[in-house]
Design an enzyme around this catalytic site. Structure first.
Site, mmCIF file in Angstrom:
data_model
loop_
_atom_site.group_PDB
_atom_site.id
_atom_site.type_symbol
_atom_site.label_atom_id
_atom_site.label_comp_id
_atom_site.label_asym_id
_atom_site.label_seq_id
_atom_site.Cartn_x
_atom_site.Cartn_y
_atom_site.Cartn_z
ATOM 1 N N LYS A 168 0.828 -1.220 0.000
ATOM 2 C CA LYS A 168 0.000 0.000 0.000
ATOM 3 C C LYS A 168 0.856 1.260 0.000
ATOM 4 C CE LYS A 168 -2.334 -0.862 3.783
ATOM 5 N NZ LYS A 168 -1.656 -2.088 4.207
ATOM 6 N N ARG A 214 -9.960 1.382 9.907
ATOM 7 C CA ARG A 214 -9.408 0.071 10.301
ATOM 8 C C ARG A 214 -10.492 -0.928 10.677
ATOM 9 N NH1 ARG A 214 -3.834 -0.071 11.264
ATOM 10 N NH2 ARG A 214 -2.891 1.969 11.459
ATOM 11 N N ARG A 264 13.352 -9.989 3.644
ATOM 12 C CA ARG A 264 13.761 -8.589 3.776
ATOM 13 C C ARG A 264 14.601 -8.407 5.045
ATOM 14 N NH1 ARG A 264 9.114 -4.164 3.187
ATOM 15 N NH2 ARG A 264 8.665 -4.520 5.367
ATOM 16 N N ARG A 323 0.861 -8.673 13.618
ATOM 17 C CA ARG A 323 0.195 -7.585 12.885
ATOM 18 C C ARG A 323 -0.812 -8.139 11.874
ATOM 19 N NH1 ARG A 323 4.361 -4.408 9.903
ATOM 20 N NH2 ARG A 323 2.734 -2.895 9.528
#
Length: 200
Positions: free
Chosen positions: A13, A88, A127, A150
């Site tokens: 995003k 959210r 990553r 998360r």
């Protein structure tokens, strides 16, 4: 052009948001940035948010929606905006709908980046490994454990927004597992379509 970006953490995003801002010249509205700016400016809603945050509380939906309401009135948001990270929850989405309707503002689309969650966890782990290999500190969010937490929070709180916006006819899904530039091409094609409709 007024859009909401949806998708779990790591779905891209942020990257797509930057590209939309660059191409269309509309601001990305982050609730975190807006809260900090409202507090710094000492607006009535900002002062309310400040006292809640200082006491360690969570800023309630009504205050966040109030801050968004002030922000969409600013000059740079008149031609449109991107909401990323808000709403959210379905409750926040309903409050946002009410507030925008009162202002005579309509959303053009809710763009959801659909991703494979297992592949996302792998992507984040890779990553983190690459960052560590370069001798750089790994962001707390980039550890697979934190990322999974998360992701779980997203599934519980935010994923139901997909059905909510599908019910309004605003939802458009894009495969977020494609190469970044291909995702951008699909986003641009979608948004250009809305822009043409608005002009005609």
């Amino acid at each position: 052009m007024r859009i909401i970006l949806l998708g779990p953490p790591g779905a891209g995003k942020g990257t797509q948001s930057e590209r939309i801002v660059e191409r269309y010249g509309i601001p990305q509205l982050s609730t975190g940035d807006m809260l900090r700016a409202a507090v710094a400016a000492g607006t009535p809603v900002g002062l309310e948010a400040k006292s809640i945050m200082e006491s360690g509380g969570l800023v309630p939906d009504a205050v966040v929606v109030g801050i968004v309401a002030d922000r969409v009135e600013e000059a740079d948001a008149k031609r449109g905006f991107i909401l990323d990270g808000f709403p959210r929850t379905v409750e926040q989405a309903k409050a946002l709908d009410t507030m925008l309707a009162e202002k005579g503002i309509a959303l053009d689309a809710v763009v959801e980046f659909v991703v494979d969650e297992n592949a996302l966890v792998g992507r984040i782990a890779k990553r983190a490994e690459e960052t560590a290999a370069r001798g750089q500190p790994v962001r707390k969010d980039d550890t697979p454990e934190v990322f999974k937490t998360r992701l779980d929070a997203y599934k519980k709180q935010t994923a139901p927004l997909s059905d909510y916006y599908a019910g309004t006819g605003l939802l458009r899904k894009i495969d977020g597992m494609q190469p970044i530039d291909q995702v951008t091409r699909e986003v641009v094609s979608l948004l250009d379509g809305f822009r043409e409709k608005a002009v005609s």
